[in-house]
Design an enzyme around this catalytic site. Structure first.
Site, PDB file in Angstrom:
ATOM      1  N   LEU A  61       3.626   7.129 -26.230  1.00  0.00           N
ATOM      2  CA  LEU A  61       2.353   7.553 -27.253  1.00  0.00           C
ATOM      3  C   LEU A  61       2.331   8.476 -27.464  1.00  0.00           C
ATOM      4  O   LEU A  61       2.163   9.260 -26.348  1.00  0.00           O
ATOM      5  CB  LEU A  61       1.190   6.476 -26.783  1.00  0.00           C
ATOM      6  CG  LEU A  61       1.765   4.799 -26.603  1.00  0.00           C
ATOM      7  CD1 LEU A  61       0.371   4.362 -25.829  1.00  0.00           C
ATOM      8  CD2 LEU A  61       2.162   4.793 -28.010  1.00  0.00           C
ATOM      9  N   THR A  62       1.287   9.344 -28.603  1.00  0.00           N
ATOM     10  CA  THR A  62       1.263  10.797 -29.020  1.00  0.00           C
ATOM     11  C   THR A  62      -0.017  10.949 -27.225  1.00  0.00           C
ATOM     12  O   THR A  62      -1.314  10.561 -27.397  1.00  0.00           O
ATOM     13  CB  THR A  62       0.453  10.320 -30.065  1.00  0.00           C
ATOM     14  OG1 THR A  62       0.887  10.276 -30.820  1.00  0.00           O
ATOM     15  CG2 THR A  62       0.438  12.219 -30.468  1.00  0.00           C
ATOM     16  N   MET A  63       0.219  11.772 -26.324  1.00  0.00           N
ATOM     17  CA  MET A  63      -0.854  12.368 -25.533  1.00  0.00           C
ATOM     18  C   MET A  63      -1.310  13.484 -25.789  1.00  0.00           C
ATOM     19  O   MET A  63      -2.603  13.683 -25.793  1.00  0.00           O
ATOM     20  CB  MET A  63       0.113  12.076 -24.330  1.00  0.00           C
ATOM     21  CG  MET A  63       0.965  11.162 -23.628  1.00  0.00           C
ATOM     22  SD  MET A  63      -0.715   9.571 -22.898  1.00  0.00           S
ATOM     23  CE  MET A  63       0.868   7.973 -22.801  1.00  0.00           C
ATOM     24  N   ASP A  81      -2.061   5.962 -30.706  1.00  0.00           N
ATOM     25  CA  ASP A  81      -1.285   6.265 -31.044  1.00  0.00           C
ATOM     26  C   ASP A  81      -1.484   6.770 -32.276  1.00  0.00           C
ATOM     27  O   ASP A  81      -1.420   7.076 -33.161  1.00  0.00           O
ATOM     28  CB  ASP A  81       0.205   5.762 -31.477  1.00  0.00           C
ATOM     29  CG  ASP A  81       1.312   5.924 -31.488  1.00  0.00           C
ATOM     30  OD1 ASP A  81       2.510   5.516 -32.189  1.00  0.00           O
ATOM     31  OD2 ASP A  81       1.386   7.540 -31.354  1.00  0.00           O
TER      32      ASP A  81
END
Lengths: 343, 273
Positions: free
Chosen positions: A116-118, A220
């Protein structure tokens, strides 16, 4: 879950096998296809049998754990009738050759290979925009930073969408490119209706809001702050529209917007000096004023700007140019002149 | 180096109690909140001297604790200092340096210089390693000319033609960066400073209420307290309050006379000197 965050997904939702919650999770009473097998096919790699990964069944409280390679999947197939709501993964794969454009992911899907986009990697800085007499003017610099390095210096962060809108983005650049692809799909399928109507800025803003908010709900997000401006003929004549959406889905419509640092440095100037029906020349002067302040005070901005405008004639994105910065203050020449040796 | 040597006090911040404080916090002690001045403070140099400006809101978290506080502090007759950060820290540090400057004036017999104040402030703040949370805009005119400095909580300083500090500093800086030029007149300087403070007041939540301005020139200082009041009370009755007789209905009346009794003690002890 196939949430309609792309046009193709939206169409697929209404297909016969559309809603398939069982693809990842079992029924709440613990029955359903074996988690091990399902996760194998989704992740695309064979699972190592020794590892007991925390499968959703654990989270849901069922007492089935690990992988039953023989197990329930075999039993389902043996039943001979295919469970439409929870088809076994082999049958699923046959039906869906094309993967969804956006892989449905969620925080529960801990075994999904896609992370997931961190954090953003390549980022663009502020975009400022406001309405003027003939339409909407938008401006930003052409730089994209990779952390603290100024990696790309000729990046176009403002693009035209259809005939009526301009989109400008700050934040992760790859997500902006993805959004442009979605908008391409959207405008193309709209064009194919061939009904003489085209998507206006309000519709595109609404679409983007849904996309951003749905992605945020899956933890996300598309790491962008988007500015959407345009002009379209409406019932009351030419209606100018300017709105903003950010990565968590907050959206609003305003006469002047700015993203990122522009919120702190440009909005005070716009609040004081913007007025209704400002002419194009005045608008450019005001934009340049804001861009200059951003150049001085935002570390990730560069001295290469693009101004774009959208009117009833269509979008125009002007070629990039630089602004003259002033460094000639006498205090900068010898700050310690009052006390030699001080710092 | 045998035995116990009595080392002289090293000076600087004593971190001995930090472990105890951490232990207390872990055991559930709630530290008292501190009054911050989420602020906009600005200063600029014009042709005859220096103009300082500040808003007047002091916040305690989300609440406005003081809606008309004074953020421009007196340092010397020719030096004033605006303070942002923790209110107690800015007050205490400017008071302390102001007293030191006064003693120095008595010792030397001369007008204080701005860099004297600057050096005293920065050495003090550096000693305390940023724990004294005071961000200051120091300005004044002395025999060497007009000076404007910013002082940060850790002790670093800048010498600038125009400066802003506080939570509203970006909003105020945007006004300065777009409109500042050298050689402004007094009126232009005051107007630019007021505009910058107003930008902070209306665009930053930590700043608000009124605009204070201080103009320092050679030989003269004008402290324009509440120079602008851009946030008047919206619905204020011009007549004020009037409570005429007969507005409140009297239901019952009861009068209790109190007996007056005064005892005089004869020949008591005289008061201690």
């Amino acid at each position: 879950m196939a949430i309609a965050d792309t046009p193709s997904a939206a169409r697929r939702c209404s297909s016969s096998t559309g809603w398939r919650p069982g693809a990842i999770w079992p029924y709440l009473d613990g029955t359903g296809p074996s988690q091990g097998r399902v996760l194998c096919s989704r992740a695309g790699s064979p699972s190592s049998s020794g590892v007991v990964r925390p499968s959703p069944a654990h989270i849901l409280g069922s007492d089935r754990c690990g992988f039953a390679s023989g197990g329930v999947a075999g039993a389902a197939e043996a039943q001979n009738d295919i469970d439409v709501l929870n088809p076994p993964p082999e049958v699923e794969k046959l039906n869906h050759k094309k993967e969804l454009l956006v892989q449905p992911s969620s925080s529960m899907d801990v075994n999904c290979q896609r992370s997931l986009t961190m954090y953003p990697c390549v980022t663009g800085t502020s975009v400022i925009a406001f309405k003027y007499k003939d339409g909407v003017i938008m401006a930003c610099d052409t730089g994209a930073s990779y952390g603290s390095t100024l990696r790309y210096k000729s990046v176009e962060r403002i693009k035209a969408v259809g005939k009526h809108s301009l989109i400008g983005a700050s934040g992760e650049f790859s997500d902006f490119q993805e959004i442009l692809r979605y908008l391409d799909e959207l405008t193309l399928s709209d064009h194919m209706w061939d009904d003489g109507n085209s998507l206006g800025p309000k519709e595109i803003h609404s679409y983007l809001t849904r996309v951003m908010y749905n992605r945020r709900n899956k933890f996300d997000p598309l790491w962008n702050s988007l500015v959407l401006g345009g002009v379209k003929k409406g019932p009351k004549g030419d209606e100018k529209y300017l709105g903003m959406v950010n990565m968590i889905g907050t959206h609003f419509e305003e006469n002047y917007v700015a993203t990122g640092f522009g919120n702190h440095l440009a909005i005070p100037i716009l609040r004081a000096e913007w007025h209704e029906d400002i002419t194009f020349e005045e608008a450019v002067k005001l934009v340049e004023k804001c861009l200059l302040v951003l150049l001085y005070r935002d570390r990730s901005s560069i001295n290469k700007f693009q101004i774009a405008k959208i009117t009833t004639e269509g979008p125009t994105i002007h070629p990039p140019y630089s602004l003259k910065a002033y460094w000639g203050f006498s205090h900068f020449e010898n700050p310690a002149q009052g006390a030699v040796g001080s710092w | 180096m045998t035995g116990s040597m009595d080392l002289p006090a090293k000076g600087g911040f004593d971190f001995d109690l930090c472990r105890r404080n951490n232990m207390l916090e872990k055991n559930g002690l709630k530290l008292p909140g501190f009054l911050k001045t989420g602020t906009t403070i600005v200063g600029l140099v014009f042709q005859d001297g220096v103009v300082l400006g500040a808003d007047t809101r002091a916040t305690e978290g989300p609440i406005v604790a003081d809606k008309n506080c004074e953020k421009i502090h007196f340092m010397a007759p020719n030096i004033y200092c605006c303070g942002a950060g923790t209110a107690a820290d800015t007050e205490a540090v400017t008071d302390m340096v102001s007293s030191q400057l006064q003693l120095h004036r008595y010792a030397t017999g001369r007008e204080s210089r701005v860099i004297t104040a600057l050096t005293l402030l920065k050495s003090h703040l550096f000693r305390y390693q940023g724990h004294v949370s005071a961000a200051l805009v120091l300005g004044g005119v002395d025999c060497t000319g007009p000076h404007l400095h910013t002082v940060y909580p850790h002790g670093s300083t800048d010498t600038l033609p125009f400066a802003t500090m506080g939570s509203g500093s970006l909003a105020a800086m945007s006004v300065f960066e777009s409109r500042f030029k050298e050689g402004l007149t007094r009126e232009e300087g005051i107007e630019l400073v007021s505009d910058a403070i107003r930008a902070g007041i209306f665009n930053d939540l930590g700043s608000g209420s009124n605009v204070d301005v201080c103009v320092i020139t050679k030989g003269k200082t004008e402290y324009l307290r509440n120079h602008q009041l851009p946030n008047p009370r919206t619905y204020a009755s011009s007549k004020g309050f009037s409570f005429t007789k007969g507005q409140t209905e009297v239901l019952s009346t009861k009068i209790i006379p109190l007996k007056q009794k005064v005892e005089v003690a004869e020949g008591g002890d005289a008061m201690e000197e």
